[in-house]
Write a protein that holds these residues in place. Structure first.
Motif, mmCIF file in Angstrom:
data_model
loop_
_atom_site.group_PDB
_atom_site.id
_atom_site.type_symbol
_atom_site.label_atom_id
_atom_site.label_comp_id
_atom_site.label_asym_id
_atom_site.label_seq_id
_atom_site.Cartn_x
_atom_site.Cartn_y
_atom_site.Cartn_z
ATOM 1 N N ARG A 1 12.180 19.280 2.065
ATOM 2 C CA ARG A 1 11.181 19.984 1.272
ATOM 3 C C ARG A 1 10.437 18.972 0.418
ATOM 4 O O ARG A 1 11.007 18.277 -0.385
ATOM 5 C CB ARG A 1 11.850 21.023 0.391
ATOM 6 C CG ARG A 1 12.630 22.059 1.169
ATOM 7 C CD ARG A 1 13.183 23.107 0.261
ATOM 8 N NE ARG A 1 12.111 23.808 -0.452
ATOM 9 C CZ ARG A 1 12.295 24.907 -1.178
ATOM 10 N NH1 ARG A 1 13.496 25.438 -1.269
ATOM 11 N NH2 ARG A 1 11.295 25.483 -1.797
ATOM 12 N N GLY A 2 9.135 18.883 0.628
ATOM 13 C CA GLY A 2 8.346 17.908 -0.107
ATOM 14 C C GLY A 2 8.051 16.700 0.744
ATOM 15 O O GLY A 2 8.024 16.757 1.982
ATOM 16 N N SER A 3 7.835 15.590 0.095
ATOM 17 C CA SER A 3 7.453 14.361 0.790
ATOM 18 C C SER A 3 8.059 13.170 0.074
ATOM 19 O O SER A 3 8.595 13.282 -1.025
ATOM 20 C CB SER A 3 5.926 14.226 0.845
ATOM 21 O OG SER A 3 5.388 14.219 -0.468
ATOM 22 N N LEU B 1 0.836 -1.190 0.000
ATOM 23 C CA LEU B 1 0.000 0.000 0.000
ATOM 24 C C LEU B 1 0.874 1.245 0.000
ATOM 25 O O LEU B 1 1.934 1.268 0.629
ATOM 26 C CB LEU B 1 -0.927 0.009 1.223
ATOM 27 C CG LEU B 1 -1.883 -1.175 1.349
ATOM 28 C CD1 LEU B 1 -2.655 -1.091 2.653
ATOM 29 C CD2 LEU B 1 -2.829 -1.240 0.166
ATOM 30 N N PRO B 2 0.434 2.295 -0.671
ATOM 31 C CA PRO B 2 1.244 3.529 -0.703
ATOM 32 C C PRO B 2 1.049 4.352 0.573
ATOM 33 O O PRO B 2 -0.061 4.521 1.070
ATOM 34 C CB PRO B 2 0.710 4.262 -1.939
ATOM 35 C CG PRO B 2 -0.703 3.798 -2.056
ATOM 36 C CD PRO B 2 -0.738 2.374 -1.551
ATOM 37 N N PHE B 3 2.157 4.870 1.085
ATOM 38 C CA PHE B 3 2.155 5.766 2.231
ATOM 39 C C PHE B 3 3.030 6.971 1.891
ATOM 40 O O PHE B 3 3.967 6.865 1.090
ATOM 41 C CB PHE B 3 2.684 5.074 3.499
ATOM 42 C CG PHE B 3 1.707 4.106 4.108
ATOM 43 C CD1 PHE B 3 0.910 4.479 5.180
ATOM 44 C CD2 PHE B 3 1.581 2.824 3.604
ATOM 45 C CE1 PHE B 3 0.014 3.592 5.732
ATOM 46 C CE2 PHE B 3 0.682 1.933 4.148
ATOM 47 C CZ PHE B 3 -0.109 2.312 5.224
ATOM 48 N N THR B 4 2.709 8.075 2.538
ATOM 49 C CA THR B 4 3.443 9.316 2.290
ATOM 50 C C THR B 4 4.119 9.771 3.570
ATOM 51 O O THR B 4 3.483 9.869 4.626
ATOM 52 C CB THR B 4 2.495 10.405 1.784
ATOM 53 O OG1 THR B 4 1.857 9.940 0.592
ATOM 54 C CG2 THR B 4 3.263 11.681 1.478
ATOM 55 N N LEU B 5 5.410 10.035 3.471
ATOM 56 C CA LEU B 5 6.212 10.531 4.587
ATOM 57 C C LEU B 5 6.461 12.019 4.345
ATOM 58 O O LEU B 5 7.091 12.383 3.350
ATOM 59 C CB LEU B 5 7.537 9.764 4.653
ATOM 60 C CG LEU B 5 8.377 9.905 5.920
ATOM 61 C CD1 LEU B 5 7.716 9.200 7.083
ATOM 62 C CD2 LEU B 5 9.760 9.316 5.689
ATOM 63 N N HIS B 6 5.958 12.866 5.230
ATOM 64 C CA HIS B 6 6.068 14.296 5.011
ATOM 65 C C HIS B 6 6.319 15.004 6.343
ATOM 66 O O HIS B 6 6.290 14.398 7.411
ATOM 67 C CB HIS B 6 4.811 14.841 4.328
ATOM 68 C CG HIS B 6 3.542 14.565 5.082
ATOM 69 N ND1 HIS B 6 2.928 15.478 5.896
ATOM 70 C CD2 HIS B 6 2.774 13.436 5.141
ATOM 71 C CE1 HIS B 6 1.835 14.954 6.418
ATOM 72 N NE2 HIS B 6 1.719 13.712 5.981
ATOM 73 N N ARG B 7 6.576 16.303 6.231
ATOM 74 C CA ARG B 7 6.887 17.170 7.380
ATOM 75 C C ARG B 7 8.036 16.588 8.190
ATOM 76 O O ARG B 7 7.977 16.471 9.418
ATOM 77 C CB ARG B 7 5.650 17.366 8.258
ATOM 78 C CG ARG B 7 4.489 18.039 7.544
ATOM 79 C CD ARG B 7 3.258 18.150 8.431
ATOM 80 N NE ARG B 7 3.510 18.994 9.575
ATOM 81 C CZ ARG B 7 3.333 20.309 9.615
ATOM 82 N NH1 ARG B 7 2.893 20.932 8.538
ATOM 83 N NH2 ARG B 7 3.573 21.022 10.694
ATOM 84 N N LEU B 8 9.092 16.202 7.498
ATOM 85 C CA LEU B 8 10.232 15.532 8.134
ATOM 86 C C LEU B 8 11.268 16.568 8.539
ATOM 87 O O LEU B 8 11.693 17.397 7.720
ATOM 88 C CB LEU B 8 10.835 14.508 7.177
ATOM 89 C CG LEU B 8 11.929 13.604 7.723
ATOM 90 C CD1 LEU B 8 11.837 12.236 7.094
ATOM 91 C CD2 LEU B 8 13.314 14.190 7.446
ATOM 92 N N THR B 9 11.666 16.512 9.799
ATOM 93 C CA THR B 9 12.739 17.370 10.321
ATOM 94 C C THR B 9 13.659 16.529 11.187
ATOM 95 O O THR B 9 13.242 15.528 11.777
ATOM 96 C CB THR B 9 12.174 18.537 11.142
ATOM 97 O OG1 THR B 9 11.372 18.010 12.214
ATOM 98 C CG2 THR B 9 11.325 19.464 10.278
ATOM 99 N N ILE B 10 14.922 16.962 11.283
ATOM 100 C CA ILE B 10 15.936 16.274 12.082
ATOM 101 C C ILE B 10 16.583 17.301 13.000
ATOM 102 O O ILE B 10 17.018 18.373 12.549
ATOM 103 C CB ILE B 10 16.980 15.594 11.188
ATOM 104 C CG1 ILE B 10 16.327 14.483 10.360
ATOM 105 C CG2 ILE B 10 18.129 15.043 12.016
ATOM 106 C CD1 ILE B 10 17.269 13.803 9.408
ATOM 107 N N SER B 11 16.644 16.964 14.270
ATOM 108 C CA SER B 11 17.246 17.830 15.284
ATOM 109 C C SER B 11 18.492 17.160 15.826
ATOM 110 O O SER B 11 18.434 16.009 16.291
ATOM 111 C CB SER B 11 16.241 18.106 16.402
ATOM 112 O OG SER B 11 16.831 18.872 17.424
ATOM 113 N N ALA C 1 1.563 17.993 -1.306
ATOM 114 C CA ALA C 1 3.013 18.189 -1.318
ATOM 115 C C ALA C 1 3.633 17.155 -2.220
ATOM 116 O O ALA C 1 3.736 16.003 -1.864
ATOM 117 C CB ALA C 1 3.574 18.069 0.101
ATOM 118 N N PRO C 2 4.000 17.500 -3.422
ATOM 119 C CA PRO C 2 4.527 16.500 -4.337
ATOM 120 C C PRO C 2 5.863 15.965 -3.880
ATOM 121 O O PRO C 2 6.613 16.613 -3.171
ATOM 122 C CB PRO C 2 4.660 17.273 -5.658
ATOM 123 C CG PRO C 2 4.770 18.704 -5.247
ATOM 124 C CD PRO C 2 3.970 18.845 -3.985
#
Length: 1436
Positions: free
Chosen positions: A356-358, A248-258, A478-479
């Motif tokens: 930037r993006g997903s 199944l397709p899933f989208t990973l977005h709003r990713l940040t690393i601290s 978010a492409p």
């Protein structure tokens, strides 16, 4: 927020699988040797271990007292005996007990490897397990054996079969002793245990190919183990017939690393450690200056891991520094991501990294499936001498270093992340990780490795974290970075703006490379050493090892490049009507054309064509049952009955019931002739969006039955009865009536009847004809005879035309007429890409029912014509063996016109002139006949000149003398040629050959040596389509296929370069059989012009003509057998008689003119019944009848669908290109299993961008041809497209007529519409246009919601207000995209400036609950939209 406090807790299931999946790599020399031998594909194998018989196992003293508690275990490992190296993993069986000196193992192991070398063996060891006092077990080796997997054959296939292996004393560690290294056979050095042996079997397992991405190479695994991504089997062995879980397709977005303590301090400490390490390991000279290592780029590698391996190559994305307050907008397209407040404090100090993006990931619901993140930095280090003047242009090398990694299982039972933000702790240090690389760590980060609770932010022990959101389904807002054309354009535009630093050093020094990551995409040197895109990172350049400078641009990763190169055509899942469109605009090409110095490397890329599915996908069902009212209406129309030869009505068959087919009963039928009847009775219109309710008014049909030529029917009028229609609740079918040339229709004899008579078939063709009726469906295209547009297509099953011993049968079918519509995704009018089509537009295919066709099929039995039957019987004896008659041994002398010669060559022999005629010719050629010849030639000139002046001058006489001198030699040679021709006819044997398209016709010619001395005969054919079969296997195949009882001789022919053909040695007076094969793939592609045909009106039925079309051309082929002196010994003359072929499938494709059509047609799964193994793929090959069309297929792995790829050159509009594709499933291509007829309609393409509900105008240019025409334009959707002029207009020759299109679409998205310009007198197509619409949704002004009761019977009324925004009085129009659900009280109103008008809405009742959104458009008189309201109607 969901916090993953410890990786061990959150990934427990994955951790267990990963812990036992550690494998040892094979020797690198062995891997290179396998690549040198072209062993690139991994081979799946199955090892079945039976029982182990051990009557005399060596006993250990330590366990003699507790022998009753001893259990046994079998351990299996792969071994390379050339390098004495164990690799892969060690599989251990469960604890086993010995009974009666036998140990039942009964285990099945699976593995796949590409090291198909004889040095790769398998070691099996028997171990005894005895308990210790502390509860542990002591393992002692009791013997081992070695299993050879691959043989020394060149193809290196697995040595399949059952084995009985003897057990040897000792331990497998003895195989790594130096004494054993050079030994090929271990049995000479190892001692065998008396009577101990192991029964096993090794076999190829092709089913493992589909799951090789779930398991790494050289891993031994049992089918009983739980493999993430693989469905459990009820038999317990999931690898025997593996079934993959649905991804199944899933989208990973709003990713940040601290990173702690901050990004700046983290990178500063990292660079300081690396620079110190570089200076400590290098000795600096006195001239050397400070050389620093800089950060080139920050990357994140994301992949899906099942504990064993990555399911697909991990994706590599670039991270950008962002401020802490912009984490929620990390995927925004804005360049400025820092909040407005406190910008001065955060603009230069980014706190974290963002994506930037997903990212789009394919996941399956399994608790041990994990998403693996790996954070890695690309560094740039100096290589050459660096001075102050060249500090920015020195040669630099790039290297990669992993800094952090993390793993997260989304489908673990304790995980509840739906809709929440996930925070995952990143790890570092010396821990095993999926990528198998060394990870950076410091003392401060090492202290944070303990699984302690996550401290609050800002504390001293805060750890490095990654934060993201995961949502199901592909992300649309978010492409993805790899799929967004806009992101690519911005990426490339930044490359263009970045300066390039030329390299000055050209030393061939390889840069330092990080440990290899076999599962992820590899980064080229130009990618690692590219100039940075960020202003905070230093620019650098470097030299390539092959002495080329590094470009200063950052190239996309191989994954992004593959995505950019792939082209996805419009989906076509129906086999009825298809469209192939290239949606790329000219301006959407790649912008990185400035990289002209780099040599592009081809990627492992397969073109992606959305394939057309063949063989009955969305096939219309012929089992529809008509209503009683429809049947009564058809019965009262007065259609002619189908009766047998005695006048009795044919038996009626029910198309909803199965047909019992008995071939023997059909062949024993006394009525061997068949008169097949097709009656087109009526047509049911079905309302369709965009067309009127009475469309179509006139139709015609095109189809092809069996081997008969294609049929194009005449125009048929759809007759409706107003009185009957008013009483019926459901519209009744419209009866068809033929239309005459004068426009009147023949209502006296309704319907259209087409008859085909099938009798006097070729030998063996009767069985093929019955098979055709039993298994095939006849494809029918339904056309609008006014606009010449395709309404749709349908198919009728022919099995109900089998008589099964009856005199006549008939069946009434009601079939659906289908077409396909292509619709792209909706786009908002406020999008920034208005007017620009994306590079890849996802298209969805919808099947639309245009109507229902009522057709009656029948078969009337009739006796065969006796003369035809006698002719057919004569040709059946020895039809594939050509034996010269005894009388044709040579010329017997006497007159050239002897009776014997005329009888032997009655068809082609020409009688020679009589002796007196020959004498007369001799006198004419003598000196005295010169003047007579000149006079004869002058008389011929005068007769041909028709009134020209007489030939009296000397110049003309001299010219005649020269012509006479030129023809004198030919006259002298004509006699010799005539004699040679008669002599050659005396040794010529003629044979009639019936040939069809693609079918190989096999014959054998009996060649006899007439001399008393041996001869070497050369065989020459004057046509390349007739060849001599020289391969013994091919000869044996055709003998068995044609059941030819003649001897077979191996290696009979020998070929020489430059020889005109193969040669055969003959003993004196010896006769041999020469195998010949004729096969033609080319045919005539001439076809009738598009439009209905005009049939005589006095005939009640149309009988198919016997003329042959679209078939192999008739020809005469001579095969000459020449002796060593070059003179012919025998001549075989084959007279090829063309026969039509059967069309199994018909495709219609639409494409823009003057451009290549690239299409893939999906092949059905073919299994050869002669091959016992179902995993063995059938060898499929294809041929095309048009040499200008590229047609090919590729052999893929078992289980993968196979496609036929077509590349068709374009033609101008409205040309239709027709050709055939032949599909062969046998090795020698004896006969095609399928023949497809493909039509490609080429149209002029027009791109239009518009908004729903608003009228847009588009101009078209129509150019006149050579004659004056009366033209009328038609559109496929008249309610959405108006063409001006609307009526018939005169188009002079070579004139230019401008057409105005007024488009007002009501559905948003990408669509394809058609406009045809038709000659109304000749009913021929002049020009066709393909309109590619990109329709946007309008901007909504207001939104309303209303509830309408279900089954209310009266509907509901509502009111909304509208205020005139202008100061003057205006008139407005009301429009709706659902006129069947919403009606207005007044569709036009006029109000003064600033006043308010009440719009009355009337909602139609509904019979079912649900909701629908209806758009209300307020347009001006020019149909321009002023306001748009959205009304959501809830039916409850």
């Amino acid at each position: 927020m969901v916090k993953a406090e410890d990786m061990v807790d959150m990934a427990g299931g994955w951790r267990e699988v990963f812990a036992r999946s550690r494998v040892l790599p094979p020797p690198s020399h062995t891997v290179r040797l396998a690549l040198d031998n072209h062993f690139t594909q991994s081979l799946g194998s199955q090892l079945t271990v039976g029982r182990l018989t051990a009557p005399h196992l060596p006993q250990a003293q330590e366990v003699s007292g507790v022998e009753q508690d001893v259990t046994y275990q079998l351990r299996v490992t792969l071994f390379d005996r050339n390098h004495q190296h164990f690799f892969g993993n060690t599989w251990k069986s469960p604890s086993l007990r010995m009974k009666n000196k036998k140990i039942p193992v009964n285990e099945v192991l699976y593995f796949h490897t590409s090291l198909r070398l004889p040095s790769t063996v398998m070691v099996l060891e028997l171990v005894s397990l005895s308990p210790r006092p502390d509860g542990s077990q002591q393992a002692l080796g009791r013997g081992f054996t070695v299993l050879e997997l691959f043989t020394n054959r060149p193809e290196a296939q697995a040595a399949d079969g059952d084995r009985r292996l003897n057990l040897h004393h000792g331990s497998p560690r003895s195989l790594i002793r130096p004494l054993v290294k050079a030994t090929v056979d271990y049995s000479s050095l190892l001692t065998t245990i008396n009577g101990a042996h192991l029964d096993c079997a090794i076999r190829n397992h092709q089913a493992l190919v589909s799951v090789m991405h779930l398991l790494p190479e050289n891993v031994l695994i049992s089918g009983k183990e739980n493999i993430p991504g693989l469905a459990a089997s009820p038999t317990g062995d999931s690898l025997l017939k593996p079934q993959l879980l649905k991804m199944l397709p899933f989208t990973l977005h709003r990713l940040t690393i601290s990173l702690q303590p901050s990004l700046e301090k983290f990178e500063s400490q990292l660079l300081q450690l690396i620079n110190d390490d570089c200076h400590n390991t290098k000795q600096l000279g006195p001239e050397a200056t400070l050389r620093t290592v800089v950060i080139q780029e920050r990357r994140l590698r994301v992949g899906v891991h099942n504990g064993w391996c990555f399911l697909d190559k991990p994706q590599v994305v670039v991270l950008e520094p962002v401020a802490a307050g912009s984490r929620g907008r990390a995927d925004s397209t804005s360049k400025q991501s820092t909040p407005v407040k406190d910008r001065s404090a955060t603009s230069t100090l980014p706190h974290m990294l963002g994506l930037r993006g997903s990212l789009e990931l394919m996941l399956t619901n399994h608790h041990a499936l994990a998403i693996v993140f790996q954070l890695e930095w690309v560094f740039s280090a100096p290589m050459g001498r660096e001075t102050k003047l060249s500090a920015t242009s020195t040669s630099r090398a790039a290297f990669l270093q992993c800094l952090r990694w993390g793993v997260w299982c989304p489908f673990q039972e304790s995980a509840d992340w739906k809709g929440d933000e996930i925070q995952l702790v990143l790890q570092g240090g010396a821990r095993p990780n999926p990528h198998g690389v060394m990870v950076y760590t410091t003392e401060m980060s090492a202290k944070t490795q303990s699984p302690a609770p996550l401290p609050p932010p800002g504390s001293a022990q805060a750890r490095d974290t990654i934060t993201f959101r995961l949502s199901s389904g592909p992300e649309r807002k978010a492409p993805s970075p790899k799929a967004s054309p806009r992101t690519k354009r911005e990426h490339e535009s930044r490359h263009i703006r970045s300066p390039s630093s030329p390299s000055q050093g050209h030393k061939n020094v390889p840069p330092a490379s990080p440990p290899e990551s076999p599962q992820g995409p590899r980064l080229s040197l130009s990618q690692l050493a590219a100039t940075s895109r960020y202003p905070t990172i230093s620019h650098s350049s470097s030299a390539l090892p092959w002495q080329q400078s590094f470009p200063s641009l950052l190239h996309p990763s191989p994954l992004a490049s593959a995505h950019r190169l792939s082209h996805v055509a419009c989906s076509g899942v129906s086999n009825i009507a298809h469209l192939e469109m290239d949606l790329h605009r000219e301006g959407d090409g790649p912008l990185s054309a400035q990289d002209e110095g780099d040599q592009l490397q081809e990627l492992p890329f397969t073109p992606v064509h959305a394939p057309v599915i063949t063989l009955g996908v969305n096939m219309p069902s012929s089992c529809s049952v008509s209503s009683r009212s429809s049947l009564a209406h058809l019965y009262s129309a007065g259609f002619p009955n189908i009766v047998d030869s005695a006048g009795k009505v044919a038996d009626v068959l029910d198309p909803t019931e199965p047909v019992a087919f008995d071939p023997q009963r059909e062949e024993s039928d006394p009525l061997q002739g068949n008169l097949l009847v097709f009656q087109f009775l009526a047509f049911n219109r079905i309302p369709t969006a965009g067309v009127a309710a009475n469309w179509p008014e006139n139709i015609y049909f095109t189809f092809q039955f069996y081997r008969f030529p294609p049929v194009t029917s005449q125009q048929l009028k759809l007759l409706t009865s107003d009185k009957v229609q008013q009483k019926a609740s459901v519209p009744l079918p419209c009866v068809l009536a033929s239309i005459n040339k004068d426009g009147t229709f023949n209502s006296a004899s309704p319907g259209l009847q087409v008859q085909f008579r099938v009798d006097s078939l070729k030998p063996g063709e009767k069985r093929w004809f019955l098979r055709y009726l039993a298994l095939h469906t006849m494809h029918i295209d339904v056309w609008d005879s006014d606009s010449l547009l395709l309404i749709g297509s349908t198919a009728v099953e022919l099995k109900y035309m089998l008589r099964q011993g009856k005199s006549a049968v008939q069946a009434l079918h009601e079939v659906e007429v289908l077409t396909t519509d292509y619709l792209g995704e909706d786009t908002l009018l406020t999008s920034t890409d208005v007017g620009l089509r994306p590079a890849l537009t996802p298209m969805s295919v919808h099947t639309i029912i245009r109507g229902r066709l009522h057709i009656r099929t029948g078969n009337i039995g009739c006796p065969e014509v006796p003369s035809r039957r006698r002719t057919a019987d004569v040709t059946t004896s020895h039809f594939n063996i050509i034996t010269p008659r005894e009388g044709i041994g040579g010329f017997r002398g006497g007159s050239l016109s002897s009776r014997n010669t005329l009888q032997l060559n009655g068809r082609n022999a020409a009688q020679a002139p009589r002796p007196e005629e020959v004498e007369g010719q001799r006198n004419l050629n003598g000196p005295d006949g010169r003047r007579r010849k000149l006079d004869c030639m002058a008389a011929v000139r005068r007769r041909e000149g028709m009134g020209e002046p007489k030939v009296t001058d000397r110049t003309t006489e001299a010219r005649l003398a020269r012509e006479l001198h030129q023809i004198k030699p030919s006259g002298q040679h004509s006699e010799a040629e005539g004699i040679a021709n008669m002599l050659s006819q005396a040794i010529t044997t003629q044979h009639l050959l019936y040939a069809g398209l693609g079918s190989a016709e096999y014959v054998e010619f009996v060649l006899k040596n007439p001399f008393n001395v041996p001869q070497t005969v050369t065989i020459h054919s004057d046509d390349p389509e007739l060849s001599v079969i020289t391969a013994t296997e091919e000869w044996a195949y055709f003998k068995a296929l044609t059941k030819t009882p003649t001897p077979l001789e191996e290696n009979m022919f020998h070929l020489e370069e430059g020889a005109p053909g193969p040669r055969v040695y003959l003993r004196p007076k010896e006769s041999v059989h020469i195998p010949l094969k004729y096969q033609s793939f080319l045919c005539d592609h001439a076809m009738a012009l598009q439009g209905p045909s005009f049939q005589p009106t006095h005939k009640g039925s149309q009988v198919a003509k016997k003329n042959l079309s679209n078939i192999v051309a008739a020809k005469t082929i001579k095969v000459t057998f020449r002796a060593e002196d070059g003179k012919p010994v025998a001549i075989c003359q084959l007279n090829v008689e063309p026969t039509p072929h059967v069309v199994d499938q018909t495709f219609r494709l639409y494409h823009p003119e003057l451009s290549f059509l690239k299409k893939a047609i999906r092949l059905p799964p073919w299994n050869d019944p002669e091959v016992g193994d179902p995993d063995v793929r059938t060898l499929i090959s294809v041929r095309c009848s048009d040499p200008n069309v590229i047609c090919q297929t590729r052999m893929l792995a078992p289980g993968e669908p196979q496609d036929v790829y077509l590349k068709v050159p374009g033609s101008p509009s409205p040309h239709i290109k027709m050709f055939f594709v032949m599909v062969f499933t046998d090795r020698w291509m004896a006969a095609p299993s399928q023949i497809w007829q493909i039509y490609v309609h080429f149209l002029e393409r027009v791109d239009v961008s518009c908004v729903t509900g608003q009228r847009s105008c588009q101009s078209l240019v129509l150019r006149g041809k050579q004659a004056v025409r009366k033209v009328k334009c038609f559109s496929s959707h008249p309610q959405e497209i108006e063409v001006d002029p609307q009526g018939v207009f005169l188009l002079p020759p070579a004139a230019v007529q401008e057409l105005q299109l007024k488009l007002q679409p009501w559905r948003a998205g990408s669509r394809f519409l058609y406009v045809n310009a038709v000659d109304v007198e000749q009913r021929r197509l002049v020009t066709a246009w393909l309109l590619c619409l990109n329709v946007h949704r309008p901007v909504l002004s207001k939104a309303f919601e209303v509830c309408v009761p279900v089954c209310g019977g009266r509907g509901s009324s509502r009111k909304i207000t509208y205020t005139n925004p202008y100061t003057s009085s205006r008139s407005f129009l009301l429009r709706s995209d659902h006129p069947d659900l919403l009606q207005f009280k007044e569709e036009k109103f006029q109000i003064s400036g600033g006043e308010t008008y009440t719009i009355g809405l009337r909602f139609a009742p509904s019979q079912s609950a649900g909701s629908v959104e209806i758009l209300v458009y307020v347009n001006n008189l020019e149909e321009k939209t002023e306001e748009t309201f959205c009304v959501k109607v809830n039916y409850s």
